[in-house]
Design a protein around this motif. Sequence first.
Motif, PDB file in Angstrom:
ATOM      1  N   LEU A 158      30.512-109.181  45.935  1.00  0.00           N
ATOM      2  CA  LEU A 158      30.982-108.045  46.721  1.00  0.00           C
ATOM      3  C   LEU A 158      31.355-108.499  48.137  1.00  0.00           C
ATOM      4  O   LEU A 158      32.373-108.055  48.687  1.00  0.00           O
ATOM      5  CB  LEU A 158      29.917-106.952  46.764  1.00  0.00           C
ATOM      6  N   ASP A 159      30.561-109.392  48.719  1.00  0.00           N
ATOM      7  CA  ASP A 159      30.917-109.953  50.036  1.00  0.00           C
ATOM      8  C   ASP A 159      32.280-110.639  49.973  1.00  0.00           C
ATOM      9  O   ASP A 159      33.097-110.521  50.896  1.00  0.00           O
ATOM     10  CB  ASP A 159      29.878-110.995  50.476  1.00  0.00           C
ATOM     11  N   LEU A 160      32.508-111.374  48.886  1.00  0.00           N
ATOM     12  CA  LEU A 160      33.770-112.099  48.717  1.00  0.00           C
ATOM     13  C   LEU A 160      34.942-111.131  48.627  1.00  0.00           C
ATOM     14  O   LEU A 160      36.001-111.351  49.242  1.00  0.00           O
ATOM     15  CB  LEU A 160      33.685-112.963  47.461  1.00  0.00           C
ATOM     16  N   LYS A 161      34.778-110.057  47.879  1.00  0.00           N
ATOM     17  CA  LYS A 161      35.833-109.057  47.767  1.00  0.00           C
ATOM     18  C   LYS A 161      36.157-108.460  49.138  1.00  0.00           C
ATOM     19  O   LYS A 161      37.328-108.250  49.492  1.00  0.00           O
ATOM     20  CB  LYS A 161      35.401-107.956  46.789  1.00  0.00           C
ATOM     21  N   ILE A 162      35.115-108.174  49.909  1.00  0.00           N
ATOM     22  CA  ILE A 162      35.324-107.603  51.241  1.00  0.00           C
ATOM     23  C   ILE A 162      36.073-108.587  52.131  1.00  0.00           C
ATOM     24  O   ILE A 162      37.013-108.206  52.845  1.00  0.00           O
ATOM     25  CB  ILE A 162      33.969-107.213  51.873  1.00  0.00           C
ATOM     26  N   GLU A 163      35.696-109.863  52.089  1.00  0.00           N
ATOM     27  CA  GLU A 163      36.357-110.880  52.908  1.00  0.00           C
ATOM     28  C   GLU A 163      37.846-110.972  52.577  1.00  0.00           C
ATOM     29  O   GLU A 163      38.700-111.011  53.477  1.00  0.00           O
ATOM     30  CB  GLU A 163      35.675-112.233  52.693  1.00  0.00           C
TER      31      GLU A 163
ATOM     32  N   PRO B 182      43.566 -93.902  47.291  1.00  0.00           N
ATOM     33  CA  PRO B 182      42.537 -94.696  47.971  1.00  0.00           C
ATOM     34  C   PRO B 182      42.949 -96.129  48.281  1.00  0.00           C
ATOM     35  O   PRO B 182      42.258 -96.816  49.053  1.00  0.00           O
ATOM     36  CB  PRO B 182      41.367 -94.674  46.971  1.00  0.00           C
ATOM     37  N   THR B 183      44.065 -96.615  47.715  1.00  0.00           N
ATOM     38  CA  THR B 183      44.410 -98.028  47.865  1.00  0.00           C
ATOM     39  C   THR B 183      44.520 -98.475  49.329  1.00  0.00           C
ATOM     40  O   THR B 183      43.997 -99.546  49.681  1.00  0.00           O
ATOM     41  CB  THR B 183      45.710 -98.349  47.105  1.00  0.00           C
ATOM     42  N   PRO B 184      45.167 -97.709  50.226  1.00  0.00           N
ATOM     43  CA  PRO B 184      45.228 -98.175  51.622  1.00  0.00           C
ATOM     44  C   PRO B 184      43.852 -98.311  52.271  1.00  0.00           C
ATOM     45  O   PRO B 184      43.711 -99.040  53.260  1.00  0.00           O
ATOM     46  CB  PRO B 184      46.054 -97.083  52.318  1.00  0.00           C
ATOM     47  N   ALA B 185      42.842 -97.627  51.716  1.00  0.00           N
ATOM     48  CA  ALA B 185      41.487 -97.677  52.280  1.00  0.00           C
ATOM     49  C   ALA B 185      40.582 -98.648  51.526  1.00  0.00           C
ATOM     50  O   ALA B 185      39.367 -98.659  51.744  1.00  0.00           O
ATOM     51  CB  ALA B 185      40.869 -96.272  52.247  1.00  0.00           C
ATOM     52  N   LEU B 186      41.143 -99.502  50.672  1.00  0.00           N
ATOM     53  CA  LEU B 186      40.339-100.374  49.824  1.00  0.00           C
ATOM     54  C   LEU B 186      39.342-101.242  50.590  1.00  0.00           C
ATOM     55  O   LEU B 186      38.156-101.299  50.220  1.00  0.00           O
ATOM     56  CB  LEU B 186      41.255-101.232  48.950  1.00  0.00           C
ATOM     57  N   PRO B 187      39.733-101.932  51.671  1.00  0.00           N
ATOM     58  CA  PRO B 187      38.735-102.747  52.387  1.00  0.00           C
ATOM     59  C   PRO B 187      37.569-101.904  52.908  1.00  0.00           C
ATOM     60  O   PRO B 187      36.401-102.317  52.820  1.00  0.00           O
ATOM     61  CB  PRO B 187      39.539-103.366  53.532  1.00  0.00           C
TER      62      PRO B 187
ATOM     63  N   MET C 181      47.708 -95.840  40.891  1.00  0.00           N
ATOM     64  CA  MET C 181      47.826 -97.199  40.342  1.00  0.00           C
ATOM     65  C   MET C 181      49.073 -97.940  40.833  1.00  0.00           C
ATOM     66  O   MET C 181      49.440 -98.965  40.288  1.00  0.00           O
ATOM     67  CB  MET C 181      47.786 -97.187  38.811  1.00  0.00           C
ATOM     68  N   TYR C 182      49.688 -97.431  41.900  1.00  0.00           N
ATOM     69  CA  TYR C 182      50.811 -98.141  42.512  1.00  0.00           C
ATOM     70  C   TYR C 182      50.216 -99.086  43.548  1.00  0.00           C
ATOM     71  O   TYR C 182      50.215 -98.827  44.753  1.00  0.00           O
ATOM     72  CB  TYR C 182      51.802 -97.157  43.127  1.00  0.00           C
ATOM     73  N   MET C 183      49.688-100.195  43.048  1.00  0.00           N
ATOM     74  CA  MET C 183      48.964-101.153  43.864  1.00  0.00           C
ATOM     75  C   MET C 183      49.287-102.558  43.368  1.00  0.00           C
ATOM     76  O   MET C 183      49.794-102.732  42.260  1.00  0.00           O
ATOM     77  CB  MET C 183      47.453-100.882  43.800  1.00  0.00           C
ATOM     78  N   THR C 184      49.017-103.548  44.203  1.00  0.00           N
ATOM     79  CA  THR C 184      49.305-104.920  43.812  1.00  0.00           C
ATOM     80  C   THR C 184      48.226-105.451  42.875  1.00  0.00           C
ATOM     81  O   THR C 184      47.127-104.906  42.780  1.00  0.00           O
ATOM     82  CB  THR C 184      49.398-105.836  45.048  1.00  0.00           C
ATOM     83  N   ARG C 185      48.556-106.565  42.215  1.00  0.00           N
ATOM     84  CA  ARG C 185      47.568-107.239  41.360  1.00  0.00           C
ATOM     85  C   ARG C 185      46.316-107.583  42.168  1.00  0.00           C
ATOM     86  O   ARG C 185      45.187-107.449  41.680  1.00  0.00           O
ATOM     87  CB  ARG C 185      48.149-108.534  40.791  1.00  0.00           C
ATOM     88  N   GLU C 186      46.543-108.075  43.394  1.00  0.00           N
ATOM     89  CA  GLU C 186      45.420-108.482  44.218  1.00  0.00           C
ATOM     90  C   GLU C 186      44.472-107.324  44.486  1.00  0.00           C
ATOM     91  O   GLU C 186      43.245-107.467  44.382  1.00  0.00           O
ATOM     92  CB  GLU C 186      45.913-109.041  45.567  1.00  0.00           C
ATOM     93  N   SER C 187      45.028-106.172  44.839  1.00  0.00           N
ATOM     94  CA  SER C 187      44.183-105.009  45.108  1.00  0.00           C
ATOM     95  C   SER C 187      43.397-104.604  43.874  1.00  0.00           C
ATOM     96  O   SER C 187      42.206-104.281  43.951  1.00  0.00           O
ATOM     97  CB  SER C 187      45.044-103.829  45.581  1.00  0.00           C
ATOM     98  N   LEU C 188      44.073-104.594  42.729  1.00  0.00           N
ATOM     99  CA  LEU C 188      43.398-104.186  41.504  1.00  0.00           C
ATOM    100  C   LEU C 188      42.280-105.159  41.158  1.00  0.00           C
ATOM    101  O   LEU C 188      41.185-104.753  40.736  1.00  0.00           O
ATOM    102  CB  LEU C 188      44.403-104.066  40.361  1.00  0.00           C
ATOM    103  N   ARG C 189      42.514-106.455  41.332  1.00  0.00           N
ATOM    104  CA  ARG C 189      41.451-107.433  41.067  1.00  0.00           C
ATOM    105  C   ARG C 189      40.254-107.199  41.981  1.00  0.00           C
ATOM    106  O   ARG C 189      39.102-107.414  41.572  1.00  0.00           O
ATOM    107  CB  ARG C 189      41.979-108.854  41.255  1.00  0.00           C
ATOM    108  N   LEU C 190      40.499-106.755  43.203  1.00  0.00           N
ATOM    109  CA  LEU C 190      39.401-106.530  44.138  1.00  0.00           C
ATOM    110  C   LEU C 190      38.558-105.319  43.759  1.00  0.00           C
ATOM    111  O   LEU C 190      37.341-105.325  43.950  1.00  0.00           O
ATOM    112  CB  LEU C 190      39.937-106.377  45.567  1.00  0.00           C
ATOM    113  N   ILE C 191      39.170-104.279  43.218  1.00  0.00           N
ATOM    114  CA  ILE C 191      38.370-103.104  42.822  1.00  0.00           C
ATOM    115  C   ILE C 191      37.745-103.310  41.451  1.00  0.00           C
ATOM    116  O   ILE C 191      36.688-102.745  41.145  1.00  0.00           O
ATOM    117  CB  ILE C 191      39.205-101.796  42.880  1.00  0.00           C
TER     118      ILE C 191
END
Length: 332
Positions: free
Chosen positions: A65-70, A177-182, A203-213
């Motif tokens: 979870l720390d890694l995802k936040i970083e 919620p995607t813009p508020a992901l961090p 679900m209009y989000m990048t691969r990176e964002s989806l991997r993080l959630i």
Amino acid sequence: MIMSLKDALHHYLSVRDGRTDASFMVAARTPASFHETSGMSELWREHERIEKGIECSGACERSFLDLKIEIAERILGECSLCPWRCGVNRHREQGHCGVMEPRVASEFLHYGEEAPLVPSHTIFFSGCTLRCVFCQNWDISQNPSAGRHIEVDELAALIEERRRMGAANVNFVGGDPTPALPYILRVLSRVSISVPVVWNSNMYMTRESLRLIMGAADLYLTDFKFGNSECAERLAGAGNYFEVVSRNHLMIAGEDMIIRHLVLPGHLECCTKPIISWVAENLGTDTVMNIMGQYRPLYRASAYPEINRPLYIEELEEARRWALSEGLENLI
């Protein structure tokens, strides 16, 4: 044989009922090895190692979870959370979504969601990655300054309080919620009790964002709007919509998921039926879908003649018949 709703949402229901820890709690105790001077490619390699279930070696003093936040915070500095990939530093300027400091328009126990989610602690964020001309929540989705900023610890405490009051989950929605992901990941890092996380997104989000959630959410409550990118470009301003959203659904195939589809008047053949057929073929007939008939011509819909009317009951009935004919029986 069609999987039952209970089986299709097995993980979410297990977390909801206290038999399994929420995914963000598992992520918070999964060891990770990185430091603040690690490059972005190094961080993603570590993320991929954990995704693959490979044991941590070396100094594993941080968590998944720390890694995802970083990673999320670094992306925010040159934003590519959604497919617009504005590249702006959102600590200092707005991108396409208009969101800088995330703002909560409202939060409450919601009794109008799908039955397995009720009562749902819905947290509505202002701003959105799309510009739907018929948006039912246009007052917050198109106004990123609506509501107020809530400090991370305050919102975490509120999530815990709502859970103790009987909330079945915490439901991050909007807008989107995607813009508020961090910010959302940071909030989850402060929550000390298990509560299922519902990612309620267009679900209009990048691969990176989806991997993080992924690995932090327990159920995806997705909004599949358009069956082609031409309708999406005209009605939501997103010319690559179908490519992005279908890809993202494939990325979460096998996860607990409820797909919402709001039937638009006059869009059965171009949107509703293609979406239903795509879901049945690519995600399987066990997929849980909510085919929704609540459409009303709000916001700027009056400028688009084919959607400037309520949905006919016959259109909704035809949509549901099509779903059944395609083998989808988990309709809620």
